[in-house]
Enzyme design. Sequence first.
Site, mmCIF file in Angstrom:
data_model
loop_
_atom_site.group_PDB
_atom_site.id
_atom_site.type_symbol
_atom_site.label_atom_id
_atom_site.label_comp_id
_atom_site.label_asym_id
_atom_site.label_seq_id
_atom_site.Cartn_x
_atom_site.Cartn_y
_atom_site.Cartn_z
ATOM 1 N N PRO A 2 0.826 -1.218 0.000
ATOM 2 C CA PRO A 2 0.000 0.000 0.000
ATOM 3 C C PRO A 2 0.861 1.270 0.000
ATOM 4 O O PRO A 2 1.727 1.439 0.840
ATOM 5 C CB PRO A 2 -0.787 -0.102 1.318
ATOM 6 C CG PRO A 2 -0.646 -1.516 1.768
ATOM 7 C CD PRO A 2 0.662 -1.997 1.230
ATOM 8 N N GLU A 3 0.625 2.119 -0.983
ATOM 9 C CA GLU A 3 1.267 3.432 -1.000
ATOM 10 C C GLU A 3 0.150 4.454 -1.159
ATOM 11 O O GLU A 3 -1.028 4.109 -1.101
ATOM 12 C CB GLU A 3 2.308 3.492 -2.117
ATOM 13 C CG GLU A 3 3.303 2.343 -1.997
ATOM 14 C CD GLU A 3 4.706 2.650 -2.489
ATOM 15 O OE1 GLU A 3 5.020 3.821 -2.727
ATOM 16 O OE2 GLU A 3 5.486 1.697 -2.616
ATOM 17 N N LYS A 51 -0.570 8.390 3.235
ATOM 18 C CA LYS A 51 -0.897 6.973 3.375
ATOM 19 C C LYS A 51 -1.849 6.711 4.542
ATOM 20 O O LYS A 51 -2.084 5.575 4.927
ATOM 21 C CB LYS A 51 0.400 6.165 3.535
ATOM 22 C CG LYS A 51 1.267 6.246 2.271
ATOM 23 C CD LYS A 51 2.399 5.256 2.274
ATOM 24 C CE LYS A 51 3.518 5.686 3.200
ATOM 25 N NZ LYS A 51 4.644 4.715 3.183
ATOM 26 N N ARG A 263 14.830 -0.883 5.100
ATOM 27 C CA ARG A 263 13.868 -1.284 4.065
ATOM 28 C C ARG A 263 14.647 -1.664 2.813
ATOM 29 O O ARG A 263 15.728 -1.132 2.551
ATOM 30 C CB ARG A 263 12.914 -0.119 3.733
ATOM 31 C CG ARG A 263 12.126 0.425 4.912
ATOM 32 C CD ARG A 263 10.877 -0.364 5.223
ATOM 33 N NE ARG A 263 9.959 -0.473 4.097
ATOM 34 C CZ ARG A 263 9.030 0.444 3.802
ATOM 35 N NH1 ARG A 263 8.918 1.526 4.540
ATOM 36 N NH2 ARG A 263 8.226 0.275 2.780
#
Length: 279
Positions: A2-3, A51, A263
């Site tokens: 999800p972005e 977001k 990340r």
Amino acid sequence: MPEGDTVWRAAGQLHRILAGQQLTGCDIRVPRFAATDFTGDRILEVVSRGKHLLIRGEPDAAISDRASSRGAEPWTIHSHLKMEGLWHVYGRGEPWRRPAFKARCVLETADRIAVGFELGFLQVLSATEEAAAVGHLGPDLLGPDWDAPEAVRRLASDPDRPIGLALLDQRNLAGLGNVYRCELCFLAGVHPLTPVAAVPNLPRMVELAHRLLQANKNRSTRSTTGRLRGDTLWVYGRDRRRCLRCSTAVAHDQVGDNELELRDVYYCPHCQPHRGHIA
Ligand SMILES: [Zn+2]
């Protein structure tokens, strides 16, 4: 993953079915808010902010008993999808496509049920608290108040920070996640660890971010290459495969502000040379 585009689409879908509707059921499956029940209240709107997803409602004074004790104070259910979260909308009696134990928020109207599964984060806020909770966010790439020069200014305010980290910092601009971070660095021809000050054309990179999210916001396939099947992304998730431009093997590494926030990053060592790299 999800972005901003995913959240924007989810907010739009929820807004279409919930806005103006009275809740006939409300089940918030987070311990801290388990006793919160907005049954009888009316949903005002559902919006995304970067977001973050905000479901805003208020007591229906004519119907809700709570209206007398709480006044007509509006409220917000504030959620973040994080890595795995998603919202589904079902008709009454329709089987859920995810296990019920993964549901964190269930909102029912007369004919529909909205279910938020595996939401990485959920809290209930007053209008004042909402302003504090999302007020730190930078310009929203998909918001009505998108402000490109302000996003550039915020990014440039920390010139030594690697661009690959600055793009993910929602205080600079809101809506980018790891996929766009990697793709934008590729499209700008910079290694993710390039200091912001060494990025050749920062305003152009920000403009590209805006264009990519706008192009993808209404489709379920996220594309940065212009292709809607096959090679939809330039580098993200393509470790050990060939760069689509130069055929060099795409590299995979991990970066973060600290070891707890590492990340994955993907980049082409040939197309994205280190520029002014700080070790
Ligand atoms: Zn390449």
